[in-house]
Design an enzyme around this catalytic site. Structure first.
Site, PDB file in Angstrom:
ATOM      1  N   GLY A  85       0.778  -1.238   0.000  1.00 36.03           N
ATOM      2  CA  GLY A  85       0.000   0.000   0.000  1.00 36.03           C
ATOM      3  C   GLY A  85       0.806   1.282   0.000  1.00 36.03           C
ATOM      4  O   GLY A  85       0.311   2.326   0.448  1.00 36.03           O
ATOM      5  N   ASN A 100       1.676   3.095  -2.607  1.00 32.76           N
ATOM      6  CA  ASN A 100       1.036   4.064  -3.517  1.00 32.76           C
ATOM      7  C   ASN A 100      -0.215   4.664  -2.875  1.00 32.76           C
ATOM      8  O   ASN A 100      -0.465   5.860  -2.993  1.00 32.76           O
ATOM      9  CB  ASN A 100       0.698   3.407  -4.853  1.00 32.76           C
ATOM     10  CG  ASN A 100       1.891   3.402  -5.786  1.00 32.76           C
ATOM     11  OD1 ASN A 100       2.307   4.449  -6.279  1.00 32.76           O
ATOM     12  ND2 ASN A 100       2.475   2.236  -6.002  1.00 32.76           N
ATOM     13  N   HIS A 154       1.107   1.020 -13.131  1.00 37.88           N
ATOM     14  CA  HIS A 154       1.847  -0.181 -13.512  1.00 37.88           C
ATOM     15  C   HIS A 154       3.341   0.158 -13.529  1.00 37.88           C
ATOM     16  O   HIS A 154       3.732   1.199 -14.060  1.00 37.88           O
ATOM     17  CB  HIS A 154       1.393  -0.661 -14.893  1.00 37.88           C
ATOM     18  CG  HIS A 154       2.091  -1.905 -15.321  1.00 37.88           C
ATOM     19  ND1 HIS A 154       1.779  -3.148 -14.796  1.00 37.88           N
ATOM     20  CD2 HIS A 154       3.116  -2.109 -16.181  1.00 37.88           C
ATOM     21  CE1 HIS A 154       2.583  -4.059 -15.335  1.00 37.88           C
ATOM     22  NE2 HIS A 154       3.399  -3.452 -16.175  1.00 37.88           N
ATOM     23  N   THR A 163      -8.864  -0.814 -19.107  1.00 34.47           N
ATOM     24  CA  THR A 163      -9.755  -1.407 -20.099  1.00 34.47           C
ATOM     25  C   THR A 163      -9.702  -2.926 -19.871  1.00 34.47           C
ATOM     26  O   THR A 163      -8.860  -3.399 -19.097  1.00 34.47           O
ATOM     27  CB  THR A 163      -9.290  -1.079 -21.533  1.00 34.47           C
ATOM     28  OG1 THR A 163      -7.964  -1.583 -21.696  1.00 34.47           O
ATOM     29  CG2 THR A 163      -9.320   0.412 -21.804  1.00 34.47           C
TER      30      THR A 163
HETATM   31  C1  GRF Z   1       3.508  -1.001  -7.445  1.00 37.26           C
HETATM   32  O1  GRF Z   1       4.762  -1.196  -8.036  1.00 37.26           O
HETATM   33  C2  GRF Z   1       2.455  -0.779  -8.508  1.00 37.26           C
HETATM   34  O2  GRF Z   1       2.932  -0.129  -9.634  1.00 37.26           O
HETATM   35  C3  GRF Z   1       2.048  -2.192  -8.852  1.00 37.26           C
HETATM   36  O3  GRF Z   1       2.103  -2.897  -7.648  1.00 37.26           O
HETATM   37  C4  GRF Z   1       3.009  -2.262  -6.752  1.00 37.26           C
HETATM   38  C5  GRF Z   1       2.225  -1.954  -5.515  1.00 37.26           C
HETATM   39  O4  GRF Z   1       3.023  -1.409  -4.498  1.00 37.26           O
HETATM   40  N1  GRF Z   1       0.769  -2.203  -9.510  1.00 37.26           N
HETATM   41  P1  GRF Z   1       2.324  -0.722  -3.250  1.00 37.26           P
HETATM   42  O5  GRF Z   1       1.368  -1.739  -2.656  1.00 37.26           O
HETATM   43  O6  GRF Z   1       1.602   0.492  -3.733  1.00 37.26           O
HETATM   44  O7  GRF Z   1       3.437  -0.395  -2.300  1.00 37.26           O
END
Ligand code: GRF
Length: 215
Positions: A12, A14, A109, A141
């Site tokens: 988590g 992000n 991503h 999508t």
């Molecule tokens: C990130 O690298 C994101 O781009 C991918 O999964 C990872 C999640 O990391 N979809 P976090 O849970 O946000 O630390």
């Protein structure tokens, strides 16, 4: 104020960058709830500690992907979010779910799409020997890790990089661009036109990123 729901499956970080941006006043949206398909997702604790509502919809409790997705969509709809933000949500979503949230479902991503969709992006980038790698925020999508691109950040791949160092360099950029993309959405700057993102802002940063650097 526009509201979002964030979907996670694990760490988590992000999600945390979004919550921090909201708390600092740089992201003018309301986080209605954080959802996870796993009760043990570390990010749930982080969200709860910041006073955000959390919900678990455990995919293991459902007989099919479609049944899980339907339950998830119903639970999300309770909050009527303007935007559903996938932040490390490790489930492939059915077409029905994606269509239900069409135009208000985004993902981050860890590669410069359309290169390296799927898993192990950093390792694959190293194997291919690319000199520039990065991350992409895109509308979702039905095709996996595909969809109209909102923003990308590029980083150099340096001599001596391994998966860990490259992942960390990309992740630092993810934490910059995801709050930015959500802010643009909240400000009404993003529009989907014929399957492409129209971005309503002056494009005044048309530089080039070259890696390795020319000396
Ligand atoms: C990130 O690298 C994101 O781009 C991918 O999964 C990872 C999640 O990391 N979809 P976090 O849970 O946000 O630390």
């Amino acid at each position: 104020m526009k509201s979002i729901v964030i979907l996670i499956s694990g760490r988590g970080s992000n999600m945390e960058s979004l919550l921090n941006a909201v708390a600092s006043g740089s992201l003018p949206i309301c986080v209605a709830a954080v959802f996870s398909n796993r009760a043990d997702a570390k990010g749930l604790e982080t969200a709860a500690a910041k006073g955000i509502s959390t919900r678990v919809v455990d995919h293991q409790q459902f007989a099919s992907r479609e049944a899980f997705d339907a339950a998830m969509a119903e639970a999300i709809d309770v909050f009527s979010p303007d935007l559903v933000v996938l932040a490390g949500f490790m489930r492939i979503l059915s077409d029905v779910f994606v269509r239900h949230f069409a135009g208000r479902l985004i993902n981050i991503h860890p590669s410069l799409l359309p290169s390296f969709p799927g898993l192990h992006t950093h390792q694959r980038a190293l194997v291919e020997g690319v000199r520039v790698h990065g991350c992409t925020v895109h509308f979702v999508t039905p095709a996996l890790d595909h969809g109209p691109i909102i923003v990308q950040a590029a980083v150099p791949v340096l001599d001596g990089d391994d998966e860990t160092s490259l992942a960390a360099r990309v992740l630092a950029q993810e934490h910059q661009v995801y709050p930015l993309a959500v802010r643009w959405f909240a400000e009404g700057r993003l529009r989907l036109v014929d399957g492409r993102v129209e971005f309503n802002a002056p494009q005044d940063s048309a530089g080039a990123l070259i890696s390795p650097l020319m000396r």
